[in-house]
Design an enzyme around this catalytic site. Structure first.
Site, PDB file in Angstrom:
ATOM      1  NE  ARG A 228      -4.284  -1.280   0.001  1.00 58.17           N
ATOM      2  CZ  ARG A 228      -4.467  -2.239  -0.905  1.00 58.17           C
ATOM      3  NH1 ARG A 228      -3.528  -2.528  -1.786  1.00 58.17           N
ATOM      4  NH2 ARG A 228      -5.595  -2.915  -0.958  1.00 58.17           N
ATOM      5  CG  HIS A 276      -3.534  -0.864  -6.975  1.00 54.30           C
ATOM      6  ND1 HIS A 276      -3.767  -0.134  -5.853  1.00 54.30           N
ATOM      7  CD2 HIS A 276      -3.674  -2.165  -6.594  1.00 54.30           C
ATOM      8  CE1 HIS A 276      -4.049  -0.949  -4.840  1.00 54.30           C
ATOM      9  NE2 HIS A 276      -3.992  -2.188  -5.269  1.00 54.30           N
TER      10      HIS A 276
HETATM   11  N1  LIG Z   1      -1.108  -4.155  -5.254  1.00 50.87           N
HETATM   12  C1  LIG Z   1      -2.005  -5.114  -5.331  1.00 50.87           C
HETATM   13  O1  LIG Z   1      -2.476  -5.446  -6.412  1.00 50.87           O
HETATM   14  C2  LIG Z   1      -2.431  -5.812  -4.063  1.00 50.87           C
HETATM   15  C3  LIG Z   1      -3.265  -6.928  -4.165  1.00 50.87           C
HETATM   16  C4  LIG Z   1      -3.623  -7.587  -3.000  1.00 50.87           C
HETATM   17  C5  LIG Z   1      -3.142  -7.161  -1.770  1.00 50.87           C
HETATM   18  N2  LIG Z   1      -2.324  -6.073  -1.705  1.00 50.87           N
HETATM   19  C6  LIG Z   1      -1.816  -5.612  -0.397  1.00 50.87           C
HETATM   20  O2  LIG Z   1      -1.074  -6.673   0.210  1.00 50.87           O
HETATM   21  C7  LIG Z   1      -1.343  -6.634   1.616  1.00 50.87           C
HETATM   22  C8  LIG Z   1      -1.001  -7.969   2.238  1.00 50.87           C
HETATM   23  O3  LIG Z   1      -1.967  -8.939   1.871  1.00 50.87           O
HETATM   24  P1  LIG Z   1      -2.029 -10.366   2.577  1.00 50.87           P
HETATM   25  O4  LIG Z   1      -3.194 -11.068   2.030  1.00 50.87           O
HETATM   26  O5  LIG Z   1      -0.715 -11.035   2.513  1.00 50.87           O
HETATM   27  O6  LIG Z   1      -2.300  -9.911   4.102  1.00 50.87           O
HETATM   28  P2  LIG Z   1      -2.180 -10.780   5.418  1.00 50.87           P
HETATM   29  O7  LIG Z   1      -2.333 -12.238   5.118  1.00 50.87           O
HETATM   30  O8  LIG Z   1      -3.113 -10.164   6.403  1.00 50.87           O
HETATM   31  O9  LIG Z   1      -0.673 -10.568   5.904  1.00 50.87           O
HETATM   32  C9  LIG Z   1      -0.228  -9.351   6.416  1.00 50.87           C
HETATM   33  C10 LIG Z   1       1.191  -9.524   6.939  1.00 50.87           C
HETATM   34  O10 LIG Z   1       1.634  -8.247   7.401  1.00 50.87           O
HETATM   35  C11 LIG Z   1       2.089  -8.394   8.755  1.00 50.87           C
HETATM   36  N3  LIG Z   1       1.869  -7.174   9.523  1.00 50.87           N
HETATM   37  C12 LIG Z   1       0.729  -6.486   9.711  1.00 50.87           C
HETATM   38  N4  LIG Z   1       0.937  -5.424  10.514  1.00 50.87           N
HETATM   39  C13 LIG Z   1       2.242  -5.456  10.837  1.00 50.87           C
HETATM   40  C14 LIG Z   1       3.063  -4.641  11.649  1.00 50.87           C
HETATM   41  N5  LIG Z   1       2.583  -3.575  12.311  1.00 50.87           N
HETATM   42  N6  LIG Z   1       4.374  -4.958  11.772  1.00 50.87           N
HETATM   43  C15 LIG Z   1       4.875  -6.053  11.131  1.00 50.87           C
HETATM   44  N7  LIG Z   1       4.145  -6.865  10.355  1.00 50.87           N
HETATM   45  C16 LIG Z   1       2.841  -6.575  10.204  1.00 50.87           C
HETATM   46  C17 LIG Z   1       1.281  -9.535   9.308  1.00 50.87           C
HETATM   47  O11 LIG Z   1       1.911 -10.012  10.484  1.00 50.87           O
HETATM   48  P3  LIG Z   1       1.331 -11.288  11.258  1.00 50.87           P
HETATM   49  O12 LIG Z   1       1.716 -12.460  10.381  1.00 50.87           O
HETATM   50  O13 LIG Z   1       2.039 -11.286  12.543  1.00 50.87           O
HETATM   51  O14 LIG Z   1      -0.155 -11.113  11.362  1.00 50.87           O
HETATM   52  C18 LIG Z   1       1.287 -10.489   8.118  1.00 50.87           C
HETATM   53  O15 LIG Z   1       2.493 -11.211   8.060  1.00 50.87           O
HETATM   54  C19 LIG Z   1      -2.823  -6.261   1.680  1.00 50.87           C
HETATM   55  O16 LIG Z   1      -3.160  -5.704   2.930  1.00 50.87           O
HETATM   56  C20 LIG Z   1      -2.937  -5.247   0.576  1.00 50.87           C
HETATM   57  O17 LIG Z   1      -2.676  -3.972   1.118  1.00 50.87           O
HETATM   58  C21 LIG Z   1      -1.971  -5.401  -2.826  1.00 50.87           C
END
Ligand SMILES: NC(=O)c1ccc[n+]([C@@H]2O[C@H](COP(=O)([O-])OP(=O)(O)OC[C@H]3O[C@@H](n4cnc5c(N)ncnc54)[C@H](OP(=O)(O)O)[C@@H]3O)[C@@H](O)[C@H]2O)c1
Length: 313
Positions: A228, A276
């Site tokens: 993001r 994006h």
């Molecule tokens: N550009 C695009 O096309 C696109 C598409 C889809 C998603 N995204 C982005 O990718 C992000 C991640 O997706 P996901 O499905 O992998 O999410 P997810 O499964 O919820 O994983 C989030 C990860 O971030 C870690 N995290 C969250 N807050 C943190 C903090 N304060 N300090 C350290 N680590 C932290 C979490 O830690 P824990 O393991 O300890 O919970 C987890 O490992 C989404 O939120 C979205 O913003 C972008």
């Protein structure tokens, strides 16, 4: 009894979602009545399919709604809505994960192999004495090792990169060396040849990549941000790109989208802007996740990918 679903993900998305959703409901044996029109009686809606830009801002009248099913992986636009008391589920879709793995490995390899030097340097000089790099010599910091980060980390580890994962809570993932906490972040940044940010946008992650943390990186590191926009302090990154501490940045998400045409990222020789598109939610596969969650709701089973409202993701 017929399950009432309100498709509140924006009317322009209805044509591409209607058929895959109906097929997925049928495959789960769910009798569903679904419409993109705001319901006359919100209190009769059982599930809301949601994406930013849809019609709902106030969830209060949806008193019977068992879950709000977000079509996107990121939930920052809805998670803080004070009227939302219903369970919120986010999207984890195998095709979305595949897309992200391809984007991240593609850009990581592009930087690792320094393809830009060859693409831009067709100058007739035969530099065969330069030793090509090996992945095992270029550590990758994967900031965020959830559904997407873990899959990308495993793919890069499979190519030979030493991958260091970083998360909020301690994790163990085969093939990755995992860290957490502020000290863990410093440790991974100090070694990273490539940093990938796949974190959600929360108050704790905003401006995570700031001047102080960029200064920890080895000279000439690369950054890939498909997470993001607010994860990055843009002025700090632009300064690091100017100085060459960061040799290249590929950015897919921004504070303002579309990224304004006069934004310095568009024109910086070391920045690559993608609009994006790192990974998209695909109706065919994502509809099955939506249907499975409705099936679970009807069977009183726990929902998949439920968002923790306090954590914000
Ligand atoms: N550009 C695009 O096309 C696109 C598409 C889809 C998603 N995204 C982005 O990718 C992000 C991640 O997706 P996901 O499905 O992998 O999410 P997810 O499964 O919820 O994983 C989030 C990860 O971030 C870690 N995290 C969250 N807050 C943190 C903090 N304060 N300090 C350290 N680590 C932290 C979490 O830690 P824990 O393991 O300890 O919970 C987890 O490992 C989404 O939120 C979205 O913003 C972008």
């Amino acid at each position: 009894m017929t399950i009432k679903v309100y498709f509140a993900a924006g009317r322009e998305r209805w044509p591409e979602w209607e058929a895959p959703l109906r097929a997925a409901f049928a495959a789960c044996d769910l009798a569903v009545s679904m419409s993109p029109e705001p319901p006359r009686d919100p209190a009769r809606v059982d599930y809301i399919i949601f994406a930013p830009g849809g019609d709902i801002e106030d969830f209060t009248p949806y008193t019977r709604c068992k879950a709000v099913l977000n079509l996107w992986a990121g939930v920052e636009k809805i998670v803080g809505n004070p009227t939302l008391t219903q369970p919120l589920c986010r999207m984890v879709d195998p095709a979305l994960t595949e897309g992200m793995v391809e984007y991240v490995t593609g850009h990581a390899l592009r930087y690792h192999l320094e393809m830009h030097r060859h693409l831009q340097g067709q100058d007739g000089v035969w530099r065969s004495s330069e030793l090509p790099p090996l992945a095992r010599e270029r550590p990758v910091a994967m900031l965020g090792i959830g559904a997407l980060g873990a899959a990308c980390g495993r793919a890069l580890a499979g190519l030979g990169f030493p991958v260091m994962g970083w998360s909020r809570t301690p994790r163990e993932i085969d093939g990755l060396v995992c860290h957490s906490g502020e000290d863990g972040l410093k440790a991974v940044l100090r070694k990273a040849g490539i940093v990938v940010t796949l974190l959600p946008d929360t108050p704790q992650t905003r401006n995570l990549i700031n001047a102080e943390r960029l200064a920890l990186l080895p000279e000439g590191a690369y950054l890939i941000n498909p997470g993001r926009g607010p994860l990055i302090d843009d002025n700090a990154l632009l300064a690091a790109l100017d100085s060459g501490r960061v040799a290249g940045a590929t950015l897919d998400a921004f504070r303002t989208e579309p990224l304004p045409p006069d934004h310095p990222y568009w024109h910086h020789p070391r920045a690559t802007v993608t609009p994006h598109i790192a990974a998209a939610t695909r109706p065919q596969t994502a509809s099955r996740i939506v249907a499975e969650n409705i099936r679970r709701g009807e069977a009183d089973q726990p929902f998949l990918h439920r968002v923790d409202r306090d954590r914000g993701y």
